[in-house]
Design an enzyme around this catalytic site. Sequence first.
Site, PDB file in Angstrom:
ATOM      1  CD  GLU A 126      42.919  62.206  31.530  1.00  0.00           C
ATOM      2  OE1 GLU A 126      43.685  61.245  31.271  1.00  0.00           O
ATOM      3  OE2 GLU A 126      42.325  62.322  32.607  1.00  0.00           O
ATOM      4  CG  HIS A 172      44.857  67.818  36.897  1.00  0.00           C
ATOM      5  ND1 HIS A 172      43.605  68.203  37.345  1.00  0.00           N
ATOM      6  CD2 HIS A 172      44.645  66.836  35.991  1.00  0.00           C
ATOM      7  CE1 HIS A 172      42.681  67.498  36.736  1.00  0.00           C
ATOM      8  NE2 HIS A 172      43.281  66.646  35.904  1.00  0.00           N
TER       9      HIS A 172
END
Length: 195
Positions: free
Chosen positions: A82, A8
């Site tokens: 994550e 990202h």
Amino acid sequence: MIVTLIRHGQTDWNLAGRIQGSTDIALNETGRQQARDAAAALDPSIATAVYSSDLQRANETARIIAAAHGWNGPHIIAPLRERFFGEAEGLYNHEFLERFGPWATAEVPGAETRAEIRVRISAALRDVVAHAESLGIDPTTRLIAVSHGAMIAELLRSLTDGAYPLPGEGIANGSAHDFFVTDDDIRWLSPVVAD
């Protein structure tokens, strides 16, 4: 299928050196530009579907990439999220080092282990491929999946016997890595380096 795994774009916590983990932090303007740059670097003829973790920084990156090319998605694959960093979530990097020691040997209460991450990211990539197959997407098509730095780094470590990334080296925001993914194999399609 080939899955291009993209980290990202930048968030304010990335910029400040804070550990995000599973904390849901939005992209900043630099991160949005990194997502546009990542989209521009992709061949518009190679993909038809985009996937992301369920965290907004990955999802917005994926939305920007999909919109730039008119690709489907993003489809959410939650296991792309994550690593959960337990007691380290929200700490600044220097606080982490003071409290837990070097990253390579740190044991953080409540954090996912590297072994757990390896299992999860491998399963997530297989979920991406299975979803694409369920949509009838041509198996020669490249898929785009947006995930997170610790996840991509641990996958690369597992596939290179720890050779990459180098100690102290992170996965850059907006960077892309290609993997060949089947039910029983995942391979990193690393660039060829001349001697």
